[in-house]
Design an enzyme around this catalytic site. Structure first.
Site, PDB file in Angstrom:
ATOM      1  N   LYS A  25       1.047  -1.223  -0.494  1.00 51.04           N
ATOM      2  CA  LYS A  25      -0.233  -0.159  -0.238  1.00 51.04           C
ATOM      3  C   LYS A  25       0.976   1.113  -0.067  1.00 51.04           C
ATOM      4  CE  LYS A  25      -3.171   3.105   2.184  1.00 51.04           C
ATOM      5  NZ  LYS A  25      -1.844   3.997   1.763  1.00 51.04           N
ATOM      6  N   GLU A  27      -0.770   7.997  -0.720  1.00 52.51           N
ATOM      7  CA  GLU A  27      -2.237   8.030  -1.331  1.00 52.51           C
ATOM      8  C   GLU A  27      -1.298   9.448  -1.928  1.00 52.51           C
ATOM      9  OE1 GLU A  27      -2.475   7.943   1.969  1.00 52.51           O
ATOM     10  OE2 GLU A  27      -4.306   8.744   3.026  1.00 52.51           O
ATOM     11  N   CYS A  41      13.076  11.448   7.886  1.00 51.34           N
ATOM     12  CA  CYS A  41      12.697  10.721   9.355  1.00 51.34           C
ATOM     13  C   CYS A  41      14.655  10.765   9.896  1.00 51.34           C
ATOM     14  CB  CYS A  41      12.373   9.159   9.488  1.00 51.34           C
ATOM     15  SG  CYS A  41      13.472   7.689   8.368  1.00 51.34           S
TER      16      CYS A  41
HETATM   17  P1  NAD Z   1       1.163   9.082   7.987  1.00 54.14           P
HETATM   18  O1  NAD Z   1       1.300   8.275   9.446  1.00 54.14           O
HETATM   19  O2  NAD Z   1       0.372  10.157   7.508  1.00 54.14           O
HETATM   20  O3  NAD Z   1       1.127   8.054   6.464  1.00 54.14           O
HETATM   21  C1  NAD Z   1       2.019   6.349   6.381  1.00 54.14           C
HETATM   22  C2  NAD Z   1       0.521   5.368   5.959  1.00 54.14           C
HETATM   23  O4  NAD Z   1      -0.311   5.468   6.747  1.00 54.14           O
HETATM   24  C3  NAD Z   1       0.157   6.539   4.531  1.00 54.14           C
HETATM   25  O5  NAD Z   1      -0.026   5.081   3.816  1.00 54.14           O
HETATM   26  C4  NAD Z   1      -1.199   6.482   4.726  1.00 54.14           C
HETATM   27  O6  NAD Z   1      -2.434   6.403   4.133  1.00 54.14           O
HETATM   28  C5  NAD Z   1      -1.449   5.560   5.804  1.00 54.14           C
HETATM   29  N1  NAD Z   1      -2.884   5.954   6.954  1.00 54.14           N
HETATM   30  C6  NAD Z   1      -2.806   7.817   6.942  1.00 54.14           C
HETATM   31  N2  NAD Z   1      -3.047   7.658   8.434  1.00 54.14           N
HETATM   32  C7  NAD Z   1      -3.967   6.579   9.530  1.00 54.14           C
HETATM   33  C8  NAD Z   1      -4.639   5.620   9.795  1.00 54.14           C
HETATM   34  N3  NAD Z   1      -5.369   7.062  10.735  1.00 54.14           N
HETATM   35  N4  NAD Z   1      -4.708   4.763  10.156  1.00 54.14           N
HETATM   36  C9  NAD Z   1      -4.514   3.725   9.079  1.00 54.14           C
HETATM   37  N5  NAD Z   1      -3.751   4.405   8.440  1.00 54.14           N
HETATM   38  C10 NAD Z   1      -3.402   5.545   7.742  1.00 54.14           C
HETATM   39  O7  NAD Z   1       3.603   9.143   7.370  1.00 54.14           O
HETATM   40  P2  NAD Z   1       3.537   9.871   6.405  1.00 54.14           P
HETATM   41  O8  NAD Z   1       2.758  11.633   6.528  1.00 54.14           O
HETATM   42  O9  NAD Z   1       3.019   9.662   4.313  1.00 54.14           O
HETATM   43  O10 NAD Z   1       4.775   9.829   7.096  1.00 54.14           O
HETATM   44  C11 NAD Z   1       5.951  11.320   6.793  1.00 54.14           C
HETATM   45  C12 NAD Z   1       6.090  10.272   8.199  1.00 54.14           C
HETATM   46  O11 NAD Z   1       6.506   8.884   8.565  1.00 54.14           O
HETATM   47  C13 NAD Z   1       7.119  11.419   9.352  1.00 54.14           C
HETATM   48  O12 NAD Z   1       6.287  10.959  10.527  1.00 54.14           O
HETATM   49  C14 NAD Z   1       7.859  10.071   9.216  1.00 54.14           C
HETATM   50  O13 NAD Z   1       9.296  10.580  10.321  1.00 54.14           O
HETATM   51  C15 NAD Z   1       8.179   9.019   9.882  1.00 54.14           C
HETATM   52  N6  NAD Z   1       8.294   7.874   8.570  1.00 54.14           N
HETATM   53  C16 NAD Z   1       9.018   7.905   9.313  1.00 54.14           C
HETATM   54  C17 NAD Z   1       9.941   6.852   8.982  1.00 54.14           C
HETATM   55  C18 NAD Z   1      11.474   6.050   9.765  1.00 54.14           C
HETATM   56  O14 NAD Z   1      12.193   4.883   9.430  1.00 54.14           O
HETATM   57  N7  NAD Z   1      11.329   6.030  11.308  1.00 54.14           N
HETATM   58  C19 NAD Z   1      11.027   6.744   7.591  1.00 54.14           C
HETATM   59  C20 NAD Z   1      10.092   7.537   7.244  1.00 54.14           C
HETATM   60  C21 NAD Z   1       9.241   7.700   7.279  1.00 54.14           C
END
Ligand code: NAD
Length: 488
Positions: free
Chosen positions: A177, A180, A285
Site C-alpha cells: 500500500k 495516497e 525521518c
Molecule cells: P502517515 O503516518 O500519515 O501515513 C503513512 C501511511 O499510513 C500511509 O500509507 C497512509 O495512507 C496511512 N494512514 C494515514 N493515516 C492513517 C490512519 N489514521 N489509519 C490507518 N492508516 C493511515 O505518514 P506520512 O505523512 O505519509 O509520512 C511521514 C511520516 O513518516 C513522518 O512522521 C516520518 O518521520 C515518518 N517516517 C519514518 C521513517 C522511519 O524510518 N522511522 C521513515 C520514513 C518516514
C-alpha cells in the site's frame, strides 16, 4: 516536466494486471506547483480480499522454488532500476517535490537494497548439527506466506524497497500500500518487476487511505505487516495488526538531536547540520531537527546561517508535500516566535516564481529554543532546525534522552572520548559521529528506538531476515537400529 506524458491515472495492481474499480478517486497533486498529475482509487476491503487471494495462489509456487532461483528475478530487476534510473528519479521528483539529485539518490539506495536481497543465498546457510550419535538437527528459514507493506510519502521509491525485495526473495508474496500522496513510483515497481520475470500475484498493489490499512491489519490471511509512517499511525497499525495475531514492525516519526561541541570542525559541522535539516526539505525521518549546542558554538551557528542562506527554494531546496504541510510547518515557526525563541533565518511565506502553486518553505533556523517548547518536542517535518543551548555535555545528553522519539542522534566533535560518551548514552537506534544523517548502509539494519519503532526486528538488512521468515527445525535419525533414549 517531460515525464508527464507517460503518466496516467493509477489503478490497483492485482495478479499481474492493473484493474479499474468504481470507487471514489482522489486527485494526486504535484507539490512542485500544485497541479493535478494523476488520481487513484480509494479502495475498500474487497480489493484487499482480491489481492490476498492472488497472493495466496502465487505463494505455493513462489515459495517452492529455491532461494537462488528467486534472486535471479531481482538481479534482473536491479538492472532495470539502473536502466530506468533517470525516469524513476523524475517520477519521484514530480510526485514528492524533492530535487532531482535527492530523487536519484533515493533510487540508488533502492538499488543497494536490491543488492542486499540478491546476496541472501550467501547469507542464509541453514544450520545442521549432529546432536547425538546418528541424530541430526537442521534449522531452515521458511517464508511466512502473504505479507503486507504500508508506506509513507517521503521516499516513494526507496522506502517500499526496505521491505519488498527482502520479503519476496525470502519466499513471501506481498500486498503493498503506497502513500495516497505519492502512488506513481509503485506503479513502475509493479511494471518493472513483471518485466524482470516476477510471477503474477507475487507482488500486488492496493491504493487508498485508512480503509485499506485497516483491511490489511484485519485480514486473517496476512501473516505480517511492515509499516513506515508517523508515530500516531504506527501505534494504531501496530496495535491493530498484533491484536489480530500478526507480526508487525512499525516505524514511526522522529525528532533527531545533533549535539555540537565547541571543538567541532566549524565548516564541516555547519555544512552537515544544514544538509541534514534541509535535505528533502526536512522530510526525512533521519533529518536533524534539534541542534543542542554545548557551551559557545556561536561561530558554528553563524556559518550555518551563511550556508543555509545559499539554498534556493524551487531549485536546490525542494518543496514540502502539501499545502497542509506548509501551513503546519509555518505554524510551528510562529509558535516558537510567540514562545520567545529567536528566528535567525525565517523560511515562512515563500513563493517561487513560475511555481506559485507549489508548497515551499525556506530554510529556517530557530535559536534559544528551550526543551519544553513545541518546536523542541514535536516532529515538524520541514526544513527547520531548533537550537537549544546547553552548558555541558551531560545537559546536552539529558536533553536528547528526554525525547519520546529515538530514531537518530549525532555528535560533532574532534574528541574520541566525548564522542564515545554520546554513543553510549544517547537514546536512539542510529548514532552519527560527525555525520548528520547516520543511515546504516546494507547489510546493517535500519530502525530506531522508543516511539520511532514498534516491534522487535529492524526493517532492512539482517534484522529483516528474522522478520520475514520463520524457522523450521527438523530432527532426523540416520541409524534407526541404534538404542533409543531421550536424546536419540
Ligand atoms: P502517515 O503516518 O500519515 O501515513 C503513512 C501511511 O499510513 C500511509 O500509507 C497512509 O495512507 C496511512 N494512514 C494515514 N493515516 C492513517 C490512519 N489514521 N489509519 C490507518 N492508516 C493511515 O505518514 P506520512 O505523512 O505519509 O509520512 C511521514 C511520516 O513518516 C513522518 O512522521 C516520518 O518521520 C515518518 N517516517 C519514518 C521513517 C522511519 O524510518 N522511522 C521513515 C520514513 C518516514
Amino acid at each position: 516536466m517531460e515525464i508527464l506524458n507517460t503518466i496516467r491515472d493509477v489503478e490497483n495492481y492485482i495478479n499481474g494486471k492493473f484493474e479499474k474499480n468504481n470507487h471514489l478517486r482522489l486527485d494526486v497533486l504535484s507539490p512542485i506547483d500544485g497541479t493535478k498529475i494523476s488520481s487513484l482509487p480509494l479502495s475498500k476491503s474487497r480489493e484487499i480480499d482480491a489481492a490476498v487471494n492472488a497472493a495466496k495462489q502465487a505463494f505455493h509456487k513462489w515459495s517452492s522454488i529455491t532461494l537462488k532461483e528467486r534472486v535471479q528475478v531481482f538481479f534482473k530487476y536491479r538492472r532495470l532500476l539502473e536502466k530506468n534510473i533517470d525516469e524513476l528519479s523524475k517520477l519521484v521528483q514530480l510526485e514528492n517535490g524533492k530535487t532531482y539529485g535527492e530523487a536519484k539518490a533515493e533510487v540508488e539506495k533502492a538499488i543497494e537494497l536490491c543488492e542486499f536481497a540478491v546476496s541472501m543465498p550467501q547469507i542464509i546457510v541453514n544450520e545442521v548439527q549432529e546432536v547425538s550419535k546418528g541424530v541430526e538437527c537442521k534449522v531452515e528459514r521458511k517464508p511466512l506466506g502473504v505479507v503486507a507493506s504500508i508506506n509513507p510519502f517521503n521516499f516513494p521509491n526507496m522506502v517500499p524497497h526496505w521491505s519488498m525485495p527482502n520479503a519476496l526473495v525470502l519466499g513471501n508474496t506481498m500486498i503493498m500500500k503506497p502513500s495516497e500522496l505519492v502512488p506513481l513510483s509503485a506503479v513502475r515497481m509493479g511494471e518493472l518487476l513483471k518485466e524482470a520475470g516476477l510471477p503474477d500475484g507475487v507482488f500486488n498493489i492496493v491504493n487508498g487511505g485508512k480503509e485499506v490499512v485497516e483491511a490489511i491489519c484485519d485480514h486473517p490471511d496476512i501473516k505480517a505487516v511492515s509499516f513506515v509512517g508517523s508515530t500516531k499511525v504506527a501505534k494504531i497499525v501496530y496495535k491493530r495488526a498484533t491484536s489480530n495475531l500478526k507480526r508487525c514492525v512499525a516505524l514511526g516519526g522522529a525528532k533527531n538531536h545533533l549535539l555540537v561541541l565547541p571543538d567541532a570542525n566549524p565548516q564541516m559541522t555547519a555544512s552537515n547540520v544544514v544538509a541534514s535539516m534541509s535535505g528533502c526539505a526536512g522530510q526525512r525521518c533521519m533529518a536533524a531537527s534539534v541542534m543542542v549546542g554545548v557551551d559557545n558554538i556561536q561561530h558554528i551557528i553563524d556559518k550555518m546561517v551563511e550556508d543555509a542562506k545559499k539554498l534556493v527554494p524551487g531549485d536546490t531546496l525542494g518543496s514540502v508535500i502539501s499545502s497542509e504541510a506548509k501551513k503546519r510547518i509555518e505554524e510551528y515557526i510562529t509558535q516558537a516566535e510567540n514562545d520567545g525563541a529567536k528566528i535567525i533565518l525565517d523560511g515562512r511565506n515563500i513563493t517561487v516564481k513560475g511555481k506559485e502553486g507549489g508548497y515551499y518553505v525556506g530554510p529556517t533556523i530557530i535559536d534559544h529554543v528551550t526543551p519544553e517548547m513545541s518546536v523542541a518536542k514535536e516532529e515538524i517535518f520541514g526544513p527547520v532546525i531548533s537550537i537549544i543551548r546547553a552548558k555541558d555535555l551531560d545537559e546536552a545528553i539529558e536533553i536528547e534522552n528526554g525525547s519520546n522519539y529515538g530514531n537518530a542522534a549525532a555528535v560533532f566533535t574532534r574528541s574520541g572520548g566525548l564522542a564515545k560518551q554520546v554513543i553510549q548514552r544517547a537514546s536512539a537506534g542510529m548514532i552519527g559521529v560527525n555525520i548528520g544523517v547516520p543511515v546504516p548502509r546494507e547489510p546493517f539494519s535500519f530502525g530506531g528506538w522508543n516511539e520511532s519503532k514498534f516491534g522487535v526486528c529492524d526493517i532492512t538488512g539482517r534484522g529483516s531476515i528474522e522478520f520475514w521468515t520463520q524457522n523450521k527445525k527438523t530432527t532426523t535419525k540416520w541409524n534407526p537400529e541404534a538404542q533409543t533414549n531421550w536424546m536419540s
